[in-house]
Design an enzyme around this catalytic site. Sequence first.
Site, short mmCIF file in Angstrom:
data_model
loop_
_atom_site.label_atom_id
_atom_site.label_comp_id
_atom_site.label_asym_id
_atom_site.label_seq_id
_atom_site.Cartn_x
_atom_site.Cartn_y
_atom_site.Cartn_z
N HIS A 22 0.82 -1.20 0.00
CA HIS A 22 0.00 0.00 0.00
C HIS A 22 0.86 1.25 0.00
O HIS A 22 0.66 2.18 -0.79
CB HIS A 22 -0.94 0.02 1.21
CG HIS A 22 -1.82 1.22 1.24
ND1 HIS A 22 -1.42 2.43 1.77
CD2 HIS A 22 -3.09 1.41 0.80
CE1 HIS A 22 -2.40 3.31 1.64
NE2 HIS A 22 -3.42 2.71 1.05
N LEU A 80 -4.75 -7.73 3.07
CA LEU A 80 -5.21 -8.87 3.86
C LEU A 80 -6.69 -9.18 3.69
O LEU A 80 -7.23 -10.05 4.36
CB LEU A 80 -4.89 -8.60 5.33
CG LEU A 80 -3.41 -8.23 5.54
CD1 LEU A 80 -3.16 -7.80 6.97
CD2 LEU A 80 -2.50 -9.39 5.16
N ALA A 81 -7.33 -8.49 2.75
CA ALA A 81 -8.74 -8.74 2.46
C ALA A 81 -9.06 -8.08 1.13
O ALA A 81 -8.32 -7.24 0.63
CB ALA A 81 -9.64 -8.17 3.56
N GLY A 83 -11.15 -5.55 -1.35
CA GLY A 83 -11.53 -4.15 -1.17
C GLY A 83 -11.18 -3.37 -2.41
O GLY A 83 -10.79 -3.93 -3.45
#
Length: 251
Positions: A22, A80-81, A83
């Site tokens: 990120h 981690l997910a 989105g």
Amino acid sequence: MNLVSLNGRRRPGSPALVLVAHGSRDPRALSTVKALMERVQALRPGLPVHLGHIELNEPRLPDTLAELGTGDAVLVPLLLARGYHVKQDIPEMAAEAKAHTRVAAPLGPHPLLVDTLYDRLMEAGWRTRRDSAVVLAAAGSRDPESKLDTNHTARLLAARLGAPVIPAYASAATPTVQEAVHTLAAQGRHRVAVASCFTAPGRFATQCAEQTSWIASAPLGAHPAMAHLILHRYDQSLTIPVASQPELASA
């Protein structure tokens, strides 16, 4: 929704692995991601491994992809997910590149992610007692699938610990970490640990850790299980036919 995108056909040989971070203004984030990258390289000598950031840090993902020219690459999000970044930002950057790319699933949920969370809690001093519980602190997203993934990770971690685990968020979703801590305290859980579900140190990880009066685990960082998980996502993306990529979030 298709988590894996391809712009161009796959060609023979091993595609490069591009870690997509990120980015953070915290200088520890970049050093942590580079340490994780080194672990991946050590596990798979000969595989070209590169790094690109969505924002805030160099190199930016478009620049990394530009350096690959028209080569093949698998982009593995250090997220981690599911989105917005996984569904929109990364595929759009990949589509604009000349490189022949596909985007792997995010790192969570997965048992290897839970192995890391568990070890980080143990390092912080976790002990399962009648009054202990965990708040799984994640970044948060308005995307409902992100919450589903974090809930899944929380269930896996609860089963591993034998203690309640409530997912909570630093932004864009509820409950907040503070709200989750208060909920558990109202249930008689007065030893509440915060499990940091962040790849690297940064503002959100620091703010979440400050919400408990007991212990908070370190971010996931360059844990060996994280390096294995990255390579698993890389390999997994190459086994799926391009024309019919399924969702990979819980695989």
